[in-house]
Design an enzyme around this catalytic site. Sequence first.
Site, PDB file in Angstrom:
ATOM      1  N   CYS A  50       0.532  -1.337  -0.084  1.00 38.50           N
ATOM      2  CA  CYS A  50       0.057   0.043  -0.052  1.00 38.50           C
ATOM      3  C   CYS A  50       1.453   0.916   0.532  1.00 38.50           C
ATOM      4  O   CYS A  50       0.359   2.604  -0.348  1.00 38.50           O
ATOM      5  CB  CYS A  50      -0.666   0.128   1.523  1.00 38.50           C
ATOM      6  SG  CYS A  50       0.229  -0.397   3.089  1.00 38.50           S
ATOM      7  N   ASN A  51       2.157   1.226   0.243  1.00 42.59           N
ATOM      8  CA  ASN A  51       3.203   2.178   0.837  1.00 42.59           C
ATOM      9  C   ASN A  51       4.105   2.236  -0.902  1.00 42.59           C
ATOM     10  O   ASN A  51       4.455   3.263  -0.612  1.00 42.59           O
ATOM     11  CB  ASN A  51       3.771   2.254   1.806  1.00 42.59           C
ATOM     12  CG  ASN A  51       2.409   2.303   2.832  1.00 42.59           C
ATOM     13  OD1 ASN A  51       1.430   3.606   2.966  1.00 42.59           O
ATOM     14  ND2 ASN A  51       2.701   2.581   4.068  1.00 42.59           N
ATOM     15  N   GLY A 186     -13.107  -6.370   4.734  1.00 43.52           N
ATOM     16  CA  GLY A 186     -12.128  -6.365   4.658  1.00 43.52           C
ATOM     17  C   GLY A 186     -11.597  -7.842   5.805  1.00 43.52           C
ATOM     18  O   GLY A 186     -11.292  -7.334   7.034  1.00 43.52           O
ATOM     19  N   MET A 190      -4.737  -7.070   7.596  1.00 45.89           N
ATOM     20  CA  MET A 190      -4.458  -5.555   8.387  1.00 45.89           C
ATOM     21  C   MET A 190      -5.616  -5.447   9.221  1.00 45.89           C
ATOM     22  O   MET A 190      -6.394  -4.600   9.918  1.00 45.89           O
ATOM     23  CB  MET A 190      -4.452  -4.726   7.060  1.00 45.89           C
ATOM     24  CG  MET A 190      -3.279  -4.235   6.216  1.00 45.89           C
ATOM     25  SD  MET A 190      -2.367  -3.106   7.627  1.00 45.89           S
ATOM     26  CE  MET A 190      -1.453  -2.678   6.630  1.00 45.89           C
TER      27      MET A 190
END
Length: 448
Positions: A50-51, A186, A190
């Site tokens: 994601c980063n 989700g 995470m």
Amino acid sequence: MKLLLTGVNHKTAPVELREQLAIAPERLGEATHALLDFPGVHEAMILSTCNRVELLACHESNSPDLLSFLEGYLGVGTASLRPHIYEYRETDAVQHLFRVASSLDSMVVGEPQILGQVKESYTTARSVGAVQTHLEKLLQSTFAVAKKIRTETQIGSSSVSIASVAVDLAKKIFGSLEGKRVLLVGAGKMSELAARHLLQQGADAIYVANRTHDHAVRLAQNFQGRAVRFEDLYATADQADIIITSTGSQEHIFRREHGQQFLHKRRNRPMFFIDIAVPRDIDPEINRVDGVFLYDIDDLQSVAASHLADRAREAQRAEAIIAEEVQRFQRHAQALNATPMIIDLQSSAEEMRQAELRRMQARLQSLTPEQQAAVEALTRGLMNKFLHLPMQAIKAAALEADTVMLEVMRSVFHLTRTQEPANSRITSKTVPAETDEPVIAGNQKDRS
């Protein structure tokens, strides 16, 4: 073989661009194989989180244009990418990879997830034949360095992750999470981390929605929550005060019209959305709905900054370890460059020794087996002693990148110039460069 690393991350590119480059886990093998087939690339790995999205490649003299690969494979224009791209080569690429795997380059310094993500990328690349001799050595060193930093510093002393930062943000928004209802969209790692932190902060109820309902059920059961079928998501979402999304969807799950519907059902009681997915799960336009507040992964950086002060000292210690380990890796890599030359020297000497033994064979026939063994040991020992100093000189020249000395040694001992074939991705087995003990061809010890 040379190294090139090209990429973007949360420091150089906004989430709007990163989500265009994000590669879903199910496509990572295909993308890595495509990179391996790109002109000039001999070994490859892709890290997509994601980063960050980073391409790591081994190449020879001509550097591959990895920016063109991104443009061709993902359809993102070079002009929009170029201002945000960074490139690292050779030692700088090694240092960057060590820092990434050790979580020194993360949005939240010290978060533990990135090492697992690097390992997953390595496993995928290896499964498609993209990791061979050179990247194998580099990545095994990378994992060892990350483990060393975790062991020798306190950089990961407290549980910190993007999920925990998201929960910290929710707590700051509400002041307290007691009595608040939370919907996790989700059911991956995470979401599991977010659920754990939410309960620690006093959340009243946790709902979990996931496209695979069984995954939602398992996660909900772990935290005494309630699973929501994905088809019931929009009918249930208004019951949540906080919605945290972390899916692999390539399209927005929540849009502006959904926010309007939820606020109407809630009689305008505010809702907070925290989107920690890339690509984003929530259309930024939802922020225009009065009473809806959206924070995406880039917004979390301001919250994550508060963790940096506590970890600054440990980060400095980690940086010192990385600097030392980068030098160690480079010394080892340079020493390996001498291995083909050393093997050639050993082979030539062994051929001479065998030729002399054959020449004297008639005179040696009268010797007993024990005496013949003694002659074998004597000639081998003399050869080893003779080779010791030249081998040390070759290793020293390789470590210092002294090409003149290496050429002199080649000339003096009539050695051939041993190089990896231009199209080869797998090198032959070589003698470890760390040992000072000469190893004779035909009598090599297995040191693996």
